[in-house]
Scaffold this active site. Structure first.
Site, PDB file in Angstrom:
ATOM      1  N   HIS A  40       0.821  -1.216   0.000  1.00 52.23           N
ATOM      2  CA  HIS A  40       0.000   0.000   0.000  1.00 52.23           C
ATOM      3  C   HIS A  40       0.850   1.260   0.000  1.00 52.23           C
ATOM      4  CE1 HIS A  40      -3.976  -1.882   1.678  1.00 52.23           C
ATOM      5  NE2 HIS A  40      -3.608  -2.359   0.503  1.00 52.23           N
TER       6      HIS A  40
ATOM      7  N   LYS B  35      -8.116  -0.678   3.142  1.00 54.95           N
ATOM      8  CA  LYS B  35      -7.609  -0.720   4.502  1.00 54.95           C
ATOM      9  C   LYS B  35      -6.964  -2.078   4.778  1.00 54.95           C
ATOM     10  CE  LYS B  35     -11.788  -2.428   4.427  1.00 54.95           C
ATOM     11  NZ  LYS B  35     -12.210  -2.653   3.096  1.00 54.95           N
TER      12      LYS B  35
ATOM     13  N   ARG C 152      -3.641 -13.020   3.301  1.00 58.64           N
ATOM     14  CA  ARG C 152      -3.989 -12.653   4.677  1.00 58.64           C
ATOM     15  C   ARG C 152      -3.128 -13.384   5.708  1.00 58.64           C
ATOM     16  NH1 ARG C 152      -8.348 -12.526   1.498  1.00 58.64           N
ATOM     17  NH2 ARG C 152      -9.899 -10.861   1.740  1.00 58.64           N
TER      18      ARG C 152
END
Length: 351
Positions: free
Chosen positions: A69, A87, A157
């Site tokens: 990011h 996010k 993840r």
């Protein structure tokens, strides 16, 4: 060509007259072309930088893995592009501070995509919990859990180097919601991770206790957040239902919102007031003169409306500031610190 892109921006853009999804970029050009063909996207770029260099692009959506990011948001801002950023905003609060500082310097719009906040169901819940009708807010509980097997074991993840973990994934929602309700920043009193098997720095699940001292009241607000990316089956044979619930307990009762992340699909607001019959309701539209939205608008569609308003110099109905995003990351870092796990690794990119 991320899996989240269709619900997050592509479908919402189809009903927004001010948005055209002009291009997609991916590291795998073949995959990008298949994605573009499926969704009717005219341009395909084989590198992210090519997209940023294009004069045909005004804004980009950054759904890359958490650990990327910072690099690609900074590069997008340097290229003069507005950014809708998934996010968590980055891997560290310092990275988030730098991104928003650059956006401010360049007079560009940067929004961390906590889409749930833009929907009327969540805004109504917050109003009911904090307007004093049920007395002072006493405690908050936010839970997000999915069944083991929902995500593949090789999902990003569960990748530490890319900023993975339950707290950076679903946990960032729970932290964000508790902060939003309390209207202040907490102290992290306790945090306990459940470790992903074989990956000692990856939290499969996290439970944390936060204490807030809202300026609007003299008494503290206690919050419990729980998130689980792979909730075990009961007795190893019975699946558990997904849990996406926020509860606010006040002096005169409590309010429960079930289905808060995607209320357009399914949600219920349950009010349990002292000496009153329990009641349930839903909320799919804002009310009053000048109210925006339709019943079928998703959280993402409301979010896109706000993002475009900001880009066009209009005042959005709701906004999430850069200060909010930096504070959010500080709490996320504090949860990891209290849990005994290492912080997520900072980007190696040097602006």
């Amino acid at each position: 060509a991320a899996a989240i892109a269709p619900p997050a921006v592509i479908l919402p853009a189809r009903s927004h007259p001010g948005v055209v999804i002009q291009a997609v970029a991916a590291r795998d050009e073949k995959r990008a072309r298949l994605f573009a063909a499926k969704h009717g996207i005219p341009l395909v770029f084989s590198t992210y930088q090519q997209m940023l260099d294009s004069p045909d692009i005004d804004a980009i959506y950054n759904p890359l893995p958490n650990g990327l990011h910072f690099e690609w948001t900074m590069k997008a801002l340097k290229a003069g592009k507005h950014v809708l950023l998934e996010k968590p905003s980055s891997s560290t609060s310092e990275e988030t501070r730098q991104m928003f500082a650059l956006a401010s310097e360049r007079k560009l719009v940067l929004l961390e995509a906590f889409h749930y906040r833009f929907h009327p169901a969540n805004q109504k819940f917050r109003e009911m919990a904090t307007d004093g009708t049920l007395g002072k807010l006493l405690s908050i509980e936010v839970r997000m859990a999915l069944l083991d097997g929902f995500f593949n074991k090789n999902d990003i993840r569960f990748n530490y180097d890319l900023g993975g973990g339950a707290t950076t994934d679903m946990g960032c929602y729970t932290i964000s919601y508790a902060r939003w309700l309390a209207g202040s920043e907490p102290t992290v009193e306790f945090a306990r991770p459940d470790i992903f098997t074989g990956r000692p720095q990856i939290d499969r699940a996290m439970t944390a206790d936060l204490v807030f001292h809202p300026p609007s009241q003299s008494t503290p607000v206690h919050a419990k957040i729980q998130c689980d990316l792979a909730q075990p089956w009961r007795w190893g044979i019975l699946p558990r239902l997904p849990d996406m619930t926020v509860t606010a307990t006040c002096e005169k009762g409590k309010i429960i919102l079930d289905g808060f992340p995607l209320p357009t699909l399914l949600h219920s607001l349950t009010i349990v007031e002292t000496n009153q019959p329990k009641r349930s309701e839903t909320c799919h539209r804002f009310q009053g003169e000048g109210a925006i939205g339709e019943e079928w608008w998703t959280t993402y569609r409301y979010q896109l409306e706000a993002f475009v308003d900001k880009v066009r110099g209009r005042e959005p109905q709701l906004w999430i500031s850069g200060e909010d995003s930096v504070a959010q990351m500080k709490v996320l870092e504090a949860v990891y610190a209290k849990s005994g796990l290492e912080p997520r690794p900072a980007s190696t990119y040097k602006p």
